[in-house]
Write an enzyme that holds these catalytic residues in place. Structure first.
Site, PDB file in Angstrom:
ATOM      1  N   LYS A 291       0.846  -1.187   0.000  1.00  0.00           N
ATOM      2  CA  LYS A 291       0.000   0.000   0.000  1.00  0.00           C
ATOM      3  C   LYS A 291       0.888   1.245   0.000  1.00  0.00           C
ATOM      4  O   LYS A 291       2.059   1.149   0.399  1.00  0.00           O
ATOM      5  CB  LYS A 291      -0.945  -0.010   1.206  1.00  0.00           C
ATOM      6  CG  LYS A 291      -0.292   0.393   2.533  1.00  0.00           C
ATOM      7  CD  LYS A 291      -1.331   0.584   3.593  1.00  0.00           C
ATOM      8  CE  LYS A 291      -0.722   1.131   4.850  1.00  0.00           C
ATOM      9  NZ  LYS A 291      -0.378   2.552   4.797  1.00  0.00           N
TER      10      LYS A 291
ATOM     11  N   HIS B 274      -0.564  -5.862   6.237  1.00  0.00           N
ATOM     12  CA  HIS B 274       0.100  -6.656   7.277  1.00  0.00           C
ATOM     13  C   HIS B 274      -0.768  -6.874   8.510  1.00  0.00           C
ATOM     14  O   HIS B 274      -0.542  -7.826   9.265  1.00  0.00           O
ATOM     15  CB  HIS B 274       1.444  -6.038   7.668  1.00  0.00           C
ATOM     16  CG  HIS B 274       1.346  -4.755   8.430  1.00  0.00           C
ATOM     17  ND1 HIS B 274       1.217  -3.526   7.830  1.00  0.00           N
ATOM     18  CD2 HIS B 274       1.374  -4.516   9.766  1.00  0.00           C
ATOM     19  CE1 HIS B 274       1.167  -2.584   8.757  1.00  0.00           C
ATOM     20  NE2 HIS B 274       1.257  -3.153   9.941  1.00  0.00           N
TER      21      HIS B 274
ATOM     22  N   LYS C 170      -1.575 -10.567  11.519  1.00  0.00           N
ATOM     23  CA  LYS C 170      -1.308 -10.566  12.958  1.00  0.00           C
ATOM     24  C   LYS C 170      -2.015 -11.727  13.651  1.00  0.00           C
ATOM     25  O   LYS C 170      -3.138 -12.090  13.307  1.00  0.00           O
ATOM     26  CB  LYS C 170      -1.741  -9.223  13.570  1.00  0.00           C
ATOM     27  CG  LYS C 170      -0.829  -8.067  13.173  1.00  0.00           C
ATOM     28  CD  LYS C 170      -1.264  -6.773  13.820  1.00  0.00           C
ATOM     29  CE  LYS C 170      -0.291  -5.644  13.497  1.00  0.00           C
ATOM     30  NZ  LYS C 170       1.001  -5.788  14.169  1.00  0.00           N
TER      31      LYS C 170
ATOM     32  N   HIS D 205      -6.383  -0.743   6.274  1.00  0.00           N
ATOM     33  CA  HIS D 205      -6.277  -1.472   7.536  1.00  0.00           C
ATOM     34  C   HIS D 205      -7.595  -1.547   8.309  1.00  0.00           C
ATOM     35  O   HIS D 205      -8.044  -2.633   8.699  1.00  0.00           O
ATOM     36  CB  HIS D 205      -5.217  -0.830   8.443  1.00  0.00           C
ATOM     37  CG  HIS D 205      -3.845  -0.823   7.871  1.00  0.00           C
ATOM     38  ND1 HIS D 205      -3.350  -1.831   7.064  1.00  0.00           N
ATOM     39  CD2 HIS D 205      -2.832   0.072   7.990  1.00  0.00           C
ATOM     40  CE1 HIS D 205      -2.107  -1.553   6.727  1.00  0.00           C
ATOM     41  NE2 HIS D 205      -1.773  -0.404   7.265  1.00  0.00           N
TER      42      HIS D 205
ATOM     43  N   LYS E 156      -2.204   9.852  14.549  1.00  0.00           N
ATOM     44  CA  LYS E 156      -0.800   9.986  14.904  1.00  0.00           C
ATOM     45  C   LYS E 156      -0.655  10.943  16.083  1.00  0.00           C
ATOM     46  O   LYS E 156      -1.524  11.768  16.337  1.00  0.00           O
ATOM     47  CB  LYS E 156       0.009  10.503  13.704  1.00  0.00           C
ATOM     48  CG  LYS E 156       0.136   9.474  12.582  1.00  0.00           C
ATOM     49  CD  LYS E 156       1.091   9.924  11.506  1.00  0.00           C
ATOM     50  CE  LYS E 156       1.322   8.825  10.485  1.00  0.00           C
ATOM     51  NZ  LYS E 156       1.995   7.643  11.055  1.00  0.00           N
TER      52      LYS E 156
END
Length: 485
Positions: free
Chosen positions: A144, A174, A178, A236, A336
């Site tokens: 991505k 990713h 997990k 995600h 963030k």
């Protein structure tokens, strides 16, 4: 378990940050665990003027620091780097791809081309591979972001799809690799306890959070043209949502799983642009303090425009229009420079309809499942129990599944699992094109409305984002998990 057969893993962007931090450490761990066929080779490709010895020195300096806590086994490391070759390649020179083809000629087995590069290079690389016949008996991995919007995503997919068949294309996310995400599937579909409760009659709300303490670091130029909605939500968060909400698949084969995820994405209630202010909050961090250290405002970060309207925080209320989930709000959040680094899924079950044990049994969140993806990977089930002593006084207790304590085997990192799946030809944990299109179609009205409206709401670095994100949940009689605690 060892990979099924021989392979050649060709890593474009072989000197880049992603290769050093994630891809090569993951391949090393797989090698050390005996999971790679002995004949498998790794061919790093970059434009740096290096020979093999110079590249291996670079790998020694930059990869070892990112290997898991168990550290380096020097014997395993020596045999791992024996697998690695290096090819200097200039994307603008057709003769360099001939050189790559010649370098791969003696390597048997499936070829995997991992494009750890910017998306603007995906199409040129694919065309160049096809020009020398390297698109046959091959798999291609795309990182991505895959496009900037639906149109650009389709343009990339169309171009790559002319060269590689859909079953050859591995769009990597990713988070799907997990361990707790895999265990969520096991928890739901392997146990009679949870699946009957996994529906609107018993679930009050669901929260999915991916929070970061870090800012944009050295990625200011990239991030200021991307923002949190494109960078985190479109891929995600919507992928995690689809895993949480999907129907039981017929089997765990790739298309059965991805068909059910697609049904969820297509059932997302479209957001009316007139309602975006009610169901979507965007923010941008200002200067603040994180763990005692002062950090600058987003607008003063390197590569960021001083008048930037790019969001570094997003909170959304999402609804799924199907029989299982009608009326259940899903709250998605990412940002963030928040107060903590955490990724988790919180399933709040409904309170009991009547309690003879007092008001505490009727409070929201008395029964809750928390699936922690990072930093520590756990699944925790909260319920009420009687406190010791006189009287019927209830207290919240929890049952834990801490993977590192319960299972003695070492955990597999997400990239390690996903790279092994690519080598072995397993597609279930990779994003299919129609999933990606459905996600972009849902996100685009928000992107368009925000592009036409004012700036994001400010929030101080080191907090949990704008107050409007909390107010959005309060309207539904709930709060974010950390606010309750």
């Amino acid at each position: 378990m060892q990979t099924d057969s021989s392979f050649t893993f060709v890593l474009f962007g072989g000197t880049g940050d992603l290769s050093m931090r994630k891809i090569l450490p993951a391949l090393y761990e797989a090698h050390r665990a005996g999971m790679l066929a002995a004949s498998g080779k790794i061919v790093a490709v970059a434009r740096h003027e290096e020979d093999r010895a110079g590249y291996l020195q670079w790998v020694n300096e930059h990869v070892k620091a990112h290997v898991a806590k168990s550290g380096i086994d020097e014997n395993a490391w020596a045999s791992f780097v024996d697998r690695i070759e290096y090819v200097k390649l200039d994307l603008g020179k057709a003769e360099d791809f001939v050189k790559l083809r010649d370098a791969l000629q003696d390597h048997a087995g499936t070829r995997v081309f991992y494009l750890a590069t910017g998306p603007s290079l995906f199409v040129p690389i694919c065309h160049a591979l096809a020009s020398v016949g390297l698109n046959e008996n091959a798999r291609i991995v795309l990182e991505k972001p895959l496009g900037y919007d639906l149109r650009s995503s389709n343009a990339i997919n169309d171009a790559v799809g002319e060269i590689f068949a859909e079953e050859q294309i591995y769009r990597i996310d990713h988070y799907l690799g997990k361990e707790p995400v895999q265990n969520l599937l096991a928890l739901r579909f392997g146990n009679a306890l949870f699946e009957p409760l996994w529906r609107r009659e018993w679930v009050e709300s669901i929260q999915i959070t991916i929070a970061e303490e870090l800012g944009v670091e050295a990625r200011g130029d990239f991030y200021d043209n991307t923002g949190a909605l494109r960078d985190m939500v479109q891929n995600h968060l919507l992928q995690l949502l689809s895993i949480v909400a999907m129907e039981p698949p017929h089997s765990m084969d790739s298309d059965s799983v991805r068909d059910e995820k697609l049904r969820v994405l297509r059932a997302l209630k479209p957001i009316d642009p007139r309602d975006i202010s009610k169901v979507a909050v965007r923010g941008q961090y200002h200067a603040g303090v994180i763990r005692g250290t002062s950090v600058p405002a987003y607008a003063t970060e390197s590569g960021v425009k001083t008048d930037s309207a790019t969001e570094t925080f997003v909170a959304l209320k999402v609804e799924i229009e199907n029989w299982r989930w009608a009326g259940v709000p899903f709250f998605l959040r990412t940002g963030k420079r928040l107060a903590d680094r955490v990724a988790e899924i919180v399933v709040n079950f409904r309170a009991v309809p009547h309690s003879a044990l007092g008001a505490s049994a009727l409070r929201a969140g008395a029964n809750r499942l928390v699936i922690r993806l990072q930093p520590n990977e756990t699944i925790r089930l909260y319920c009420l129990a009687k406190k010791p002593g006189e009287g019927m006084n209830l207290s919240s207790v929890h049952l834990d599944l801490a993977f590192d304590q319960f299972f003695k085997e070492g955990q597999m990192e997400a990239y390690q699992r996903l790279l092994l799946d690519v080598i072995n030809g397993r597609l279930a944990l990779f994003v299919r094109r129609d999933e990606q299109e459905a996600a972009w179609k849902w996100v685009e009205p928000i992107l368009n409305e925000w592009a036409a409206s004012g700036k994001p709401k400010p929030y101080a670095a080191g907090t949990w984002g704008p107050a409007a994100a909390s107010a959005m949940l309060a309207q539904h009689g709930t709060c974010w998990l950390e606010e309750e605690n």
